[in-house]
Design an enzyme around this catalytic site. Structure first.
Site, short mmCIF file in Angstrom:
data_model
loop_
_atom_site.label_atom_id
_atom_site.label_comp_id
_atom_site.label_asym_id
_atom_site.label_seq_id
_atom_site.Cartn_x
_atom_site.Cartn_y
_atom_site.Cartn_z
N GLU A 278 1.00 -1.29 0.10
CA GLU A 278 0.02 0.04 -0.06
C GLU A 278 0.87 1.24 0.12
OE1 GLU A 278 -3.24 0.08 2.19
OE2 GLU A 278 -3.83 -1.96 2.29
N ASN A 293 0.07 -5.60 3.39
CA ASN A 293 -1.05 -6.75 3.92
C ASN A 293 -0.55 -8.06 3.50
OD1 ASN A 293 -2.87 -4.97 5.49
ND2 ASN A 293 -3.25 -3.94 3.44
N ARG A 295 -2.00 -10.82 3.30
CA ARG A 295 -3.01 -11.62 3.19
C ARG A 295 -3.79 -11.49 1.95
NH1 ARG A 295 -6.44 -7.63 4.36
NH2 ARG A 295 -5.89 -6.21 6.12
#
Length: 502
Positions: A278, A293, A295
């Protein structure tokens, strides 16, 4: 008959994402195991799975966060792999390590990579070593208030305090002047300890109202590819509400550059599986690493729609074989996709969650429409978990068509018994600033009063509908549908909003 990738996969999650994973498992002819709480006794994910294990209780800590109970479920069913979905234990390094210690494959990164990227201080330092741009701030955890004051003088206000182990908008404080430092520092440490069990805090220069752009990556620890970007800038209190892919904010050169940076960031941690890097962007050429992240993401369907890649399937394949089968040349952007998160919340009451029984339900369908959900007529939405009940994902040849199809779906959707955020999404998608593509993370704060008026059916709603129709006609006449060309300027739009409000 070819050997399956796994013999049996336990899905350590619930609801929509558990059902989504199980569908891909069925495509791959892999039996699935569900776990379910007392609150989810009537859930579709329980019914859809080949096997289901009951975890007594309703609270998350007793069920979906109960590591010992889930490990016992793995033993009882003989599952040889675990898919964690998102939320709950999906980024819990200790759970990942415990699963692997049993000789069962955790479908995701290693616990070492998860721990490294989950600690924002360590992750930021790693990014610096690998020439990934980061926001100016502290080099590590802040040891004292004096250290924070010295940093604030160096980088200037505003600054943002963040929990090193944080995420999802928790453990964050924006500080705009010296007088706020002490109280904000102490409050941030308390919240970090309360939510994440770790009071470590760091600080960065606060980038006001940036674009929030994230890059989907897929790696096998040695090689990686990116699947382009998602724009997640429509947010409320740091929580994403609407996502789209690709983004009008980037051109092809910028898109490629940011994708390459994201892959470099992931491979710096020897990353395996799907993940999202991100960025906060002051401009298309000034993007800073924010976090990774480790996942699958809530918003992954928009990436699947524009690339044709089943991310869950590729995640499973990498976990089973240790090798990535895709190359960067295999992945192309085709069309545009938008996702709206439908929550059982009342937007007119500050988005207050409203669980309850669904007495009537009609889900949208038709060309270019995908719905990921676990609800049905007669289903009771429990108060124990997240309020999201569905994801609507539209697809079009261009952005204009994706917006129009989403509006068609929102109008078609019927859900009696509980309030939802469907009307809120309709209002946002008709807003001229959203239609033009000229918005940032400050969108909702900037237009809050107008949005509230439109939700109540005020004059703003009629005016926006008129502007929306006029803008669509202009775009079609100019032959600019789906391009990165700008619509009306932000200043023109704001002037129109002011005239609408008065």
């Amino acid at each position: 008959m070819k050997k399956p990738l796994f013999n049996k996969v336990l899905v350590a999650n619930r609801g929509e994402i558990a059902l989504r994973i199980m569908r891909t498992l069925r495509d791959l002819e892999i039996p699935s195991v569900a776990i379910y709480s007392d609150a989810d006794a009537g859930s579709l994910h329980r019914k859809y799975a080949n096997e289901a294990i009951h975890l007594p209780g309703r609270a998350s800590k007793d069920t979906y966060l109960n590591v010992d109970a889930i490990l016992e479920a793995i033993r009882l069913t003989g599952a040889d792999a675990v898919h964690p979905g998102y939320g709950f234990l999906s980024e819990n390094a200790a759970f990942c390590a415990a699963v692997n210690k049993m000789g069962v494959k955790f479908i995701g990164p290693s616990d070492q990579a998860m721990h490294l990227m989950g600690d924002k201080v360590q992750a930021k330092n790693l990014m610096k070593k690998h020439n990934v741009p980061t926001v100016p701030g502290s080099d590590g955890a802040l040891g004292s208030l004096d250290e924070l004051q010295e940093l604030a003088q160096k980088i200037g206000y505003p600054i943002i305090l963040k929990a090193a182990a944080g995420g999802g908008g928790r453990g964050m404080r924006i500080v705009r002047q010296d007088a706020e430092l002490k109280d904000s520092f102490e409050a941030c440490k308390r919240e970090a300890l309360s939510y994440f069990g770790d009071g470590t805090v760091f600080a960065e220069r606060y980038v006001s109202n940036p674009r929030h752009i994230e890059i989907q990556v897929l790696c096998d620890g040695k090689r990686g590819v990116h699947l382009f970007e998602r724009d997640c800038s429509v947010q409320r209190r740091h929580q994403k509400l609407i996502e789209e892919a690709p983004s009008r904010f980037l051109n092809q050169e910028q898109r490629t550059r940011l994708g390459e940076i994201a892959v470099r960031a992931a491979l710096a941690a020897d990353y395996e599986g799907v993940g999202t890097v991100e960025f906060i962007c002051e401009s298309p050429d000034r993007a800073y690493f924010m976090e990774m992240n480790t996942r699958i993401q809530v918003e992954h369907p928009v990436t699947e729609m524009i690339t044709g890649v089943d991310l869950i399937q590729e995640q499973i394949r990498v976990a089973a074989t240790g090798e990535l089968r895709l190359t960067q040349d295999d992945i192309q952007i085709r069309g545009w996709s938008i996702e709206t998160r439908i929550n059982a919340e009342d937007p007119a009451q500050d988005f207050m969650p409203n669980p309850g029984q669904i007495t009537h339900l009609h889900l949208p369908a038709g060309p270019g429409m995908r719905v990921d959900t676990h609800i049905y007529a007669g289903y009771t939405i429990p108060s124990d978990y997240d309020s999201m009940v569905a994801k609507f994902i539209s697809y079009g040849a261009d952005r204009d068509e994706a917006i129009q199809r989403m509006l068609r779906a929102l109008a078609e959707f019927e859900c009696d018994g509980v309030p939802t955020t469907a009307k809120f999404h309709e209002v946002v998608l008709k807003h001229p600033a959203f239609v033009s593509g000229e918005f940032d993370t400050g969108f909702l704060a900037l237009h809050q009063k107008e949005i509230e008026a439109a939700l109540k059916g005020g004059p703003a709603d009629d005016e926006w509908s008129r502007l929306f129709t006029a803008f669509q006609a202009q775009v079609k006449a100019d032959g600019r549908r789906g391009t990165t060309a700008s619509g009306p300027s932000q200043w023109q739009l704001r002037a129109r909003h002011e005239s609408c409000r008065h």
